[in-house]
Motif scaffolding. Structure first.
Motif, PDB file in Angstrom:
ATOM      1  N   ARG A 148      11.391  -2.795   6.873  1.00 29.40           N
ATOM      2  CA  ARG A 148      11.273  -2.672   5.416  1.00 29.40           C
ATOM      3  C   ARG A 148      11.649  -1.258   4.962  1.00 29.40           C
ATOM      4  O   ARG A 148      12.303  -1.080   3.940  1.00 29.40           O
ATOM      5  CB  ARG A 148       9.840  -3.007   4.975  1.00 29.40           C
ATOM      6  CG  ARG A 148       9.541  -4.506   4.992  1.00 29.40           C
ATOM      7  CD  ARG A 148       8.119  -4.763   4.483  1.00 29.40           C
ATOM      8  NE  ARG A 148       7.878  -4.185   3.176  1.00 29.40           N
ATOM      9  CZ  ARG A 148       8.264  -4.721   2.032  1.00 29.40           C
ATOM     10  NH1 ARG A 148       8.902  -5.878   2.051  1.00 29.40           N
ATOM     11  NH2 ARG A 148       8.018  -4.122   0.890  1.00 29.40           N
ATOM     12  N   VAL A 149      11.243  -0.262   5.732  1.00 25.58           N
ATOM     13  CA  VAL A 149      11.621   1.114   5.394  1.00 25.58           C
ATOM     14  C   VAL A 149      13.131   1.279   5.489  1.00 25.58           C
ATOM     15  O   VAL A 149      13.763   1.940   4.654  1.00 25.58           O
ATOM     16  CB  VAL A 149      10.895   2.104   6.326  1.00 25.58           C
ATOM     17  CG1 VAL A 149      11.423   3.522   6.116  1.00 25.58           C
ATOM     18  CG2 VAL A 149       9.396   2.067   6.048  1.00 25.58           C
ATOM     19  N   THR A 150      13.733   0.670   6.523  1.00 21.95           N
ATOM     20  CA  THR A 150      15.191   0.732   6.671  1.00 21.95           C
ATOM     21  C   THR A 150      15.897   0.122   5.466  1.00 21.95           C
ATOM     22  O   THR A 150      16.961   0.589   5.053  1.00 21.95           O
ATOM     23  CB  THR A 150      15.611   0.006   7.954  1.00 21.95           C
ATOM     24  OG1 THR A 150      14.921   0.578   9.064  1.00 21.95           O
ATOM     25  CG2 THR A 150      17.111   0.123   8.183  1.00 21.95           C
ATOM     26  N   GLY A 152      14.947   0.353   2.524  1.00 19.44           N
ATOM     27  CA  GLY A 152      14.731   1.181   1.354  1.00 19.44           C
ATOM     28  C   GLY A 152      13.361   1.068   0.714  1.00 19.44           C
ATOM     29  O   GLY A 152      13.103   1.721  -0.303  1.00 19.44           O
ATOM     30  N   HIS A 153      12.468   0.260   1.297  1.00 20.38           N
ATOM     31  CA  HIS A 153      11.112   0.132   0.749  1.00 20.38           C
ATOM     32  C   HIS A 153      10.235   1.252   1.320  1.00 20.38           C
ATOM     33  O   HIS A 153       9.487   1.057   2.286  1.00 20.38           O
ATOM     34  CB  HIS A 153      10.542  -1.244   1.081  1.00 20.38           C
ATOM     35  CG  HIS A 153      11.354  -2.380   0.552  1.00 20.38           C
ATOM     36  ND1 HIS A 153      11.348  -2.763  -0.770  1.00 20.38           N
ATOM     37  CD2 HIS A 153      12.242  -3.209   1.159  1.00 20.38           C
ATOM     38  CE1 HIS A 153      12.167  -3.781  -0.961  1.00 20.38           C
ATOM     39  NE2 HIS A 153      12.731  -4.079   0.195  1.00 20.38           N
ATOM     40  N   LEU A 154      10.338   2.411   0.739  1.00 19.56           N
ATOM     41  CA  LEU A 154       9.635   3.572   1.270  1.00 19.56           C
ATOM     42  C   LEU A 154       8.140   3.537   0.971  1.00 19.56           C
ATOM     43  O   LEU A 154       7.389   4.367   1.480  1.00 19.56           O
ATOM     44  CB  LEU A 154      10.238   4.854   0.689  1.00 19.56           C
ATOM     45  CG  LEU A 154      11.733   5.068   0.996  1.00 19.56           C
ATOM     46  CD1 LEU A 154      12.202   6.388   0.412  1.00 19.56           C
ATOM     47  CD2 LEU A 154      11.992   5.038   2.496  1.00 19.56           C
ATOM     48  N   ASP A 155       7.691   2.613   0.137  1.00 19.16           N
ATOM     49  CA  ASP A 155       6.267   2.500  -0.151  1.00 19.16           C
ATOM     50  C   ASP A 155       5.545   1.599   0.873  1.00 19.16           C
ATOM     51  O   ASP A 155       4.372   1.271   0.682  1.00 19.16           O
ATOM     52  CB  ASP A 155       6.050   1.940  -1.563  1.00 19.16           C
ATOM     53  CG  ASP A 155       6.738   0.586  -1.737  1.00 19.16           C
ATOM     54  OD1 ASP A 155       7.601   0.249  -0.912  1.00 19.16           O
ATOM     55  OD2 ASP A 155       6.409  -0.126  -2.714  1.00 19.16           O
ATOM     56  N   THR A 156       6.217   1.224   1.951  1.00 18.25           N
ATOM     57  CA  THR A 156       5.607   0.368   2.976  1.00 18.25           C
ATOM     58  C   THR A 156       4.526   1.143   3.742  1.00 18.25           C
ATOM     59  O   THR A 156       4.749   2.272   4.161  1.00 18.25           O
ATOM     60  CB  THR A 156       6.686  -0.122   3.962  1.00 18.25           C
ATOM     61  OG1 THR A 156       7.683  -0.827   3.240  1.00 18.25           O
ATOM     62  CG2 THR A 156       6.074  -1.032   5.017  1.00 18.25           C
ATOM     63  N   ARG A 157       3.373   0.504   3.890  1.00 21.46           N
ATOM     64  CA  ARG A 157       2.270   1.118   4.655  1.00 21.46           C
ATOM     65  C   ARG A 157       1.678   0.065   5.579  1.00 21.46           C
ATOM     66  O   ARG A 157       1.743  -1.139   5.319  1.00 21.46           O
ATOM     67  CB  ARG A 157       1.175   1.642   3.716  1.00 21.46           C
ATOM     68  CG  ARG A 157       1.636   2.686   2.729  1.00 21.46           C
ATOM     69  CD  ARG A 157       2.016   4.001   3.432  1.00 21.46           C
ATOM     70  NE  ARG A 157       2.353   5.016   2.453  1.00 21.46           N
ATOM     71  CZ  ARG A 157       3.575   5.181   1.920  1.00 21.46           C
ATOM     72  NH1 ARG A 157       4.568   4.383   2.317  1.00 21.46           N
ATOM     73  NH2 ARG A 157       3.798   6.117   1.028  1.00 21.46           N
TER      74      ARG A 157
END
Length: 410
Positions: A148-150, A152-157
């Motif tokens: 998900r970070v790849t 572009g979802h940088l809000d993934t936790r």
């Protein structure tokens, strides 16, 4: 994770040993009962067989023959009888015992052992699968979060549970993505501010540049009447003013591309005639060889395609060598415009950067007539049409730029 694995293996070992021991006990008990039953049956058969036994003390050859009848194993034993006063009576008693039942039991043991082994493996395998599922769940969650970070979802936790090594990894991942999100947001803010600054400055410079251009045109008209240093200064002012005006216009254009406010106005255009008009309007007709077939009509934005052709031909004339050629070709789906010069071509290390803004192939060339944005603007306009612009070297050695545009708008 380590404690989970250790606990899982301990449970698996205990269950496996218990299963094997229980299976062995059950099989042994069954074999003992079965052997006793076979032995009793054999005794009865021997009693009947004894009537056919030899009526004299057998020799070794007869004993061997009795012990192996028709290939079946037999146990054959005998003993002399004594009276109650321990005197030899002269009688001998012999007993034959078939071993076929024991052989059958022994033959069944490997199959039973394999069956017991397979049954004993079922519980630990199932338990190991369940344990692996539980242990690897955090790893799968981490992999999904990384994907998900790849995207572009940088809000993934990740959810933080427990206190093992995977929990520490989840905390580190959350810290990393939070820092990455903050840095990317800061870079985007700085980039947006820089673009807005360039756009604002460019617009602010247009008004005074318009007045300076008018003055420069007056100086050009009076240039023949000027002499000496005054004539040189007037020429420098006029040339630098034109160059500054072109730079500002290109900055304004590239700022509009960055802001996403550029609109395409397509219309049916005779591409060959339009390219010829571009060359004629800039006085390049006699300096450029052309191959422009008639009746090549495509839906393009006339003004933007004019910018593309002008930038490519101007770049070839300025940085390449004569002759410069412009060729037009078409197919059912696209129109292809090729601009080729006869210079030394583009070095391999320059090709990946040739459409970058303000990129200079020769770092020693600090100033040039162009703004450093012409090829970047041409690339943006080609892609705005849904086409492409590529650069390479022709087989003859000169630089070659190829524009491909779709003939119809989607």
């Amino acid at each position: 994770m380590r404690s989970r694995l250790v606990a899982a293996f301990v449970v698996v070992a205990v269950l496996t040993a218990s299963g094997v021991a229980l299976a062995g006990y059950l099989m042994t008990r069954a074999l003992v009962f079965q052997s006793a039953e076979i032995a009793l049956t054999g005794d009865l058969r021997v009693d009947l067989f004894r009537q056919t036994a030899p009526d004299h003390p057998p020799n070794q050859a007869e004993l061997t023959e009795l012990a192996d009848r028709e290939g079946r194993p037999y146990a054959f034993v005998g003993t002399g009888l004594r009276s109650t006063t321990a005197r030899i009576s002269g009688y001998e008693v012999y007993r034959a015992q078939s071993l076929a039942a024991q052989r059958g039991v022994l033959d069944r043991l490997p199959a039973l052992a394999w069956m017991a082994l397979l049954l004993a493996l079922v519980p630990p395998v199932l338990l190991a699968l369940l344990a692996a599922r539980g242990v690897l769940r955090p790893v799968r969650d981490l992999r999904a979060a990384a994907l998900r970070v790849t995207d572009g979802h940088l809000d993934t936790r990740l959810a933080v549970r427990g206190s093992d090594e995977l929990t520490d990894l989840a905390r580190s991942f959350n810290t990393m993505t939070a820092e990455l999100e903050r840095n990317v947001a800061e870079l985007r803010r700085m980039e947006e501010n820089a673009r807005r600054f360039v756009a604002d400055v460019s617009h602010e410079l247009r008004t005074p540049l318009t007045a300076m251009t008018a003055v420069a045109e007056v100086l050009d008209d009076e240039a023949l009447a000027l002499t000496g240093d005054v004539a040189i200064a007037a020429g420098m002012v006029s040339g630098e003013t034109r160059r500054l005006r072109r730079l500002v216009e290109d900055l304004v254009e590239i700022s509009r591309f960055d802001a996403g406010v550029v609109a395409l106005r397509p219309e049916a255009v005779d591409v060959g005639g339009m390219v010829a008009s571009t060359l004629q309007a800039r006085g390049w007709t006699g300096r450029v060889d052309t191959d422009l077939p008639d009746d090549v009509v495509s839906e393009v934005d006339r003004r933007r395609l004019d910018v593309v052709v002008a930038n490519l031909v101007g770049n070839a004339l300025q940085h390449g060598a004569a002759p410069v050629t412009v060729e037009l070709a078409s197919s059912a789906s696209e129109v292809v415009i090729t601009v080729t010069d006869s210079g030394p071509g583009l070095p391999d290390e320059v090709l990946p950067h040739v459409f970058e803004r303000f990129y200079k192939a020769d770092s020693a060339r600090a100033r040039s007539e162009g703004s450093g944005l012409g090829l970047a603007i041409a690339w943006e306009n080609a892609h705005l049409h849904g086409g492409s612009l590529t650069a390479d070297n022709s087989p003859a050695g000169g630089a070659r730029f190829v524009v491909r545009l779709p003939r119809e708008r989607p």
